[in-house]
Enzyme design. Sequence first.
Site, mmCIF file in Angstrom:
data_model
loop_
_atom_site.group_PDB
_atom_site.id
_atom_site.type_symbol
_atom_site.label_atom_id
_atom_site.label_comp_id
_atom_site.label_asym_id
_atom_site.label_seq_id
_atom_site.Cartn_x
_atom_site.Cartn_y
_atom_site.Cartn_z
ATOM 1 N N LYS A 44 -16.939 -6.856 6.966
ATOM 2 C CA LYS A 44 -15.717 -7.842 6.959
ATOM 3 C C LYS A 44 -15.248 -7.978 7.924
ATOM 4 O O LYS A 44 -14.346 -8.025 8.294
ATOM 5 C CB LYS A 44 -15.023 -6.358 6.454
ATOM 6 C CG LYS A 44 -15.185 -6.300 4.086
ATOM 7 C CD LYS A 44 -13.520 -5.882 4.143
ATOM 8 C CE LYS A 44 -13.711 -5.855 2.570
ATOM 9 N NZ LYS A 44 -12.531 -5.495 2.188
ATOM 10 N N ARG A 83 -3.449 -6.786 -7.907
ATOM 11 C CA ARG A 83 -2.172 -7.569 -7.505
ATOM 12 C C ARG A 83 -1.960 -7.852 -8.975
ATOM 13 O O ARG A 83 -0.801 -7.848 -9.610
ATOM 14 C CB ARG A 83 -2.182 -7.660 -6.506
ATOM 15 C CG ARG A 83 -2.016 -6.967 -5.062
ATOM 16 C CD ARG A 83 -1.684 -7.807 -4.102
ATOM 17 N NE ARG A 83 -3.402 -8.523 -3.589
ATOM 18 C CZ ARG A 83 -4.391 -8.333 -2.813
ATOM 19 N NH1 ARG A 83 -3.801 -7.018 -2.078
ATOM 20 N NH2 ARG A 83 -4.935 -8.508 -2.766
ATOM 21 N N HIS A 140 0.635 -1.539 -0.138
ATOM 22 C CA HIS A 140 0.397 0.194 -0.404
ATOM 23 C C HIS A 140 0.582 0.885 -0.179
ATOM 24 O O HIS A 140 0.086 2.170 -0.188
ATOM 25 C CB HIS A 140 -1.015 0.235 1.129
ATOM 26 C CG HIS A 140 -1.853 -1.073 1.307
ATOM 27 N ND1 HIS A 140 -2.021 -1.443 2.430
ATOM 28 C CD2 HIS A 140 -3.070 -1.398 0.154
ATOM 29 C CE1 HIS A 140 -3.009 -2.350 2.565
ATOM 30 N NE2 HIS A 140 -3.878 -2.440 1.399
ATOM 31 N N SER A 177 -3.191 -7.422 2.753
ATOM 32 C CA SER A 177 -3.408 -7.586 4.594
ATOM 33 C C SER A 177 -3.490 -9.075 4.762
ATOM 34 O O SER A 177 -3.090 -9.224 6.122
ATOM 35 C CB SER A 177 -4.361 -6.352 4.620
ATOM 36 O OG SER A 177 -3.951 -5.270 3.828
#
Length: 161
Positions: free
Chosen positions: A42, A91, A18, A129
Amino acid sequence: MPVGAMYPGTFDPITNGHHELVRRAARIFDEVVVAVAASPHKAPMFALEERMQLARDALADLDNVRVDGYTGLTVGYAKAHGLQVVIRGLRAVSDFEYEFQLASMNRHLETGVETIFMTPAEQYTFVSSTLVREVAALGGDVTALVHPKVAQALGRRFSKR
């Protein structure tokens, strides 16, 4: 006219991937807001305020970057704060379909906000993450993947188990 961008995400926690993307975006835009989404659906590991502070710590070296929290629609936040661009990281090819759908919906909701996609440096293409949390939970070394304060926060979180 200054151009502002936002980089939205849960950042649970913020990673060096990030940071690298924000650093590059900060060279392009006059202001970059790292917008930490509350994302209660989440069930983030870190509370919103913790995630915001960890992001501030990790990004303290970037003068034209600020961290803010938000709830609701990303494009609503962008419009309310005069930000013209939403930055999304890709990504892998597998990220593209979802991100393309999201960008299309955002354009439908708010035509004045553009989405741009950025790819991470090669050394961060595997970093997420979720993976950082999993490695830390299993006692693995994440110091090369996150800011030292994030590594400390993860250590504190998992030493309580």
